[in-house]
Design a protein around this motif. Structure first.
Motif, short mmCIF file in Angstrom:
data_model
loop_
_atom_site.label_atom_id
_atom_site.label_comp_id
_atom_site.label_asym_id
_atom_site.label_seq_id
_atom_site.Cartn_x
_atom_site.Cartn_y
_atom_site.Cartn_z
N GLN A 252 0.83 -1.20 0.00
CA GLN A 252 0.00 0.00 0.00
C GLN A 252 0.87 1.25 0.00
O GLN A 252 0.57 2.22 -0.70
CB GLN A 252 -0.95 -0.03 1.20
N LEU A 253 1.96 1.24 0.78
CA LEU A 253 2.86 2.38 0.79
C LEU A 253 3.56 2.53 -0.57
O LEU A 253 3.74 3.65 -1.07
CB LEU A 253 3.90 2.25 1.90
N LYS A 254 3.92 1.41 -1.17
CA LYS A 254 4.55 1.44 -2.49
C LYS A 254 3.62 2.10 -3.50
O LYS A 254 4.04 2.92 -4.34
CB LYS A 254 4.90 0.02 -2.94
N LEU A 255 2.34 1.78 -3.44
CA LEU A 255 1.34 2.38 -4.31
C LEU A 255 1.29 3.89 -4.10
O LEU A 255 1.27 4.67 -5.07
CB LEU A 255 -0.03 1.75 -4.05
N ILE A 256 1.26 4.32 -2.88
CA ILE A 256 1.18 5.75 -2.57
C ILE A 256 2.39 6.49 -3.14
O ILE A 256 2.26 7.56 -3.74
CB ILE A 256 1.08 5.97 -1.04
N LYS A 257 3.56 5.89 -3.00
CA LYS A 257 4.79 6.52 -3.52
C LYS A 257 4.78 6.58 -5.04
O LYS A 257 5.30 7.52 -5.64
CB LYS A 257 6.01 5.74 -3.01
N GLU A 258 4.19 5.59 -5.70
CA GLU A 258 4.12 5.59 -7.15
C GLU A 258 3.15 6.67 -7.65
O GLU A 258 3.38 7.30 -8.68
CB GLU A 258 3.68 4.21 -7.66
N PRO B 273 5.17 10.60 -6.17
CA PRO B 273 6.63 10.47 -6.00
C PRO B 273 7.27 11.62 -5.22
O PRO B 273 8.36 11.45 -4.67
CB PRO B 273 7.15 10.43 -7.45
N GLN B 274 6.60 12.76 -5.12
CA GLN B 274 7.13 13.91 -4.38
C GLN B 274 6.60 13.95 -2.94
O GLN B 274 6.77 14.95 -2.25
CB GLN B 274 6.76 15.21 -5.10
N LEU B 275 6.01 12.87 -2.50
CA LEU B 275 5.43 12.81 -1.15
C LEU B 275 6.47 13.12 -0.08
O LEU B 275 7.54 12.52 -0.06
CB LEU B 275 4.83 11.42 -0.92
N LYS B 276 6.10 14.01 0.81
CA LYS B 276 7.00 14.33 1.93
C LYS B 276 6.42 13.89 3.27
O LYS B 276 7.10 13.28 4.08
CB LYS B 276 7.29 15.84 1.94
N GLU C 9 11.21 3.70 5.42
CA GLU C 9 11.32 4.18 4.04
C GLU C 9 11.74 5.66 3.98
O GLU C 9 11.88 6.22 2.89
CB GLU C 9 9.98 4.01 3.32
N GLY C 10 11.93 6.27 5.13
CA GLY C 10 12.35 7.66 5.17
C GLY C 10 11.26 8.66 4.83
O GLY C 10 11.53 9.77 4.38
N ILE C 11 10.01 8.28 5.08
CA ILE C 11 8.89 9.16 4.81
C ILE C 11 8.36 9.73 6.12
O ILE C 11 8.10 8.99 7.07
CB ILE C 11 7.77 8.40 4.08
N ASN C 12 8.22 11.04 6.17
CA ASN C 12 7.68 11.67 7.37
C ASN C 12 6.20 11.33 7.51
O ASN C 12 5.46 11.24 6.51
CB ASN C 12 7.84 13.20 7.28
N TYR C 13 5.76 11.17 8.72
CA TYR C 13 4.36 10.86 8.97
C TYR C 13 3.89 11.57 10.24
O TYR C 13 4.69 11.94 11.11
CB TYR C 13 4.14 9.35 9.12
N LEU D 75 -3.34 9.03 -12.40
CA LEU D 75 -2.82 7.78 -11.84
C LEU D 75 -1.87 7.12 -12.83
O LEU D 75 -2.10 7.18 -14.05
CB LEU D 75 -3.98 6.84 -11.52
N PRO D 76 -0.79 6.48 -12.34
CA PRO D 76 0.16 5.80 -13.23
C PRO D 76 -0.54 4.78 -14.13
O PRO D 76 -1.43 4.04 -13.67
CB PRO D 76 1.12 5.12 -12.25
#
Length: 333
Positions: free
Chosen positions: A156-162, A165-168, A195-199, A317-318
């Motif tokens: 699910q996180l992989k989908l969000i990043k795809e 891609p500029q998600l901070k 994954e180094g993503i702020n939450y 969407l991709p």
């Protein structure tokens, strides 16, 4: 003449005995018990409703047809804890043959009320061991087993990043009193950290809090993750309405939550979770012991997208995700 009377008397007695024996057997056959299943659902929302429909379908796969050879007592607690207790006690007093819990609080209420002999089937419960329902997934060890609805969080996180891609920063919202929601939210936060993503974590105590908390959240994040959480699922439309005003996409965990306005997800089928639970219930009714009946997990998901929501947000969407949803998943327009 006396011999004839004796013969007639003997014949009458024989026929009388045969008649009463036949009547007794007929009565016994007619009184053959039809199994009763008590199904307790936490509240009404699409994901739990799908689990319920799937459960009944699973029973039918094994020949158990409601109204024909099995009785179902369905109770909906409408999110009320006191209702959960009352309804669980009702099943116990009625001596149902098996109980099924849809959502963790419902399953826990049944577990607390049960006599440790009446089987309890979990239908789509997140983290059954952590919820105190089983000793382990492989060897539940008691009168409880069923299906677990743990989300494929990494995918699910992989989908969000795809998609972004500029998600901070991503906001993760869950209900503080929902064990499954808390478990999924915190586990997802851990993956984000890796994954180094702020939450940022946000909690609601009930659906009444969603409007206020969502308004605070969407002004501080780039996207929202809605885990498998009953409170969040019930207030999904409110969450989406607030997020849309700030053009912040909501990525939910369940397919039904995408239908309610989420942008996209890689989700397991809630219906399938229920169906497998129903099949397990049928096997238990036929004599299989719950103690050594492993908890079942569905790990394979599908891409689910909402193209209408994508247009509202102005997000493209991709192509590969759209194609996957169109061919093997689900598209809401």
């Amino acid at each position: 003449m006396k011999r004839m009377y004796a013969l007639i008397t003997a014949l009458v007695l024989f026929l009388g005995f045969a008649f009463f024996a036949t009547q007794k057997q007929t009565a016994k056959t007619s009184q053959k018990k039809v199994p009763t299943i008590g199904i307790l659902q936490l509240m009404t929302h699409p994901a739990l409703n799908q689990i319920h429909h799937g459960f009944v379908a699973g029973l039918k796969e094994y020949g158990y047809v409601p109204g024909k050879n099995i009785k179902i007592d369905f109770q909906n607690a409408q999110g009320d804890q006191s209702n959960l207790k009352t309804m669980s006690t009702k099943f116990v007093n009625e001596k149902v043959d098996l109980m099924a819990g849809i959502a963790t609080p419902a399953a826990q209420a049944l577990a607390n009320a049960a006599d440790k002999k009446t089987p309890v089937i979990l239908a789509g419960i997140t983290d059954p061991k952590g919820g105190g329902l089983v000793k382990s997934d492989k060897h539940p060890g008691g009168n409880i087993t069923g299906t677990s609805g743990e989300s494929p969080l990494k995918k699910q996180l992989k989908l969000i990043k795809e998609v972004m891609p500029q998600l901070k920063t991503i906001g993760i919202i869950y209900t503080s009193s929902d064990h499954g929601g808390s478990y999924n939210a915190k586990k997802f936060a851990k993956i984000c950290r890796q994954e180094g993503i702020n939450y940022k974590l946000y909690t609601i105590a009930s659906t009444n809090d969603m409007q206020q908390v969502a308004e605070q959240m969407v002004s501080n994040v780039d996207a929202v993750y809605a885990p498998q959480d009953n409170g969040v699922a019930s207030a999904m439309k409110t969450l989406v309405n607030v997020a849309n005003q700030e053009k912040v996409p909501v990525f939910p965990s369940a397919d039904t939550m995408v239908k309610d306005g989420g942008l996209a997800s890689y989700a397991i089928s809630q219906y399938d979770l229920g169906k497998i639970a129903g099949e397990m219930a049928a096997q238990v009714l036929r004599g299989r012991k719950t103690a050594n009946f492993p908890v079942a997990y569905i790990t394979k998901g599908k891409y689910v997208i909402n193209t209408k929501e994508a247009k509202v947000l102005g997000i493209q969407l991709p192509a590969k995700i759209v194609k996957a949803a169109e061919t093997k998943g689900e598209v809401f327009k």
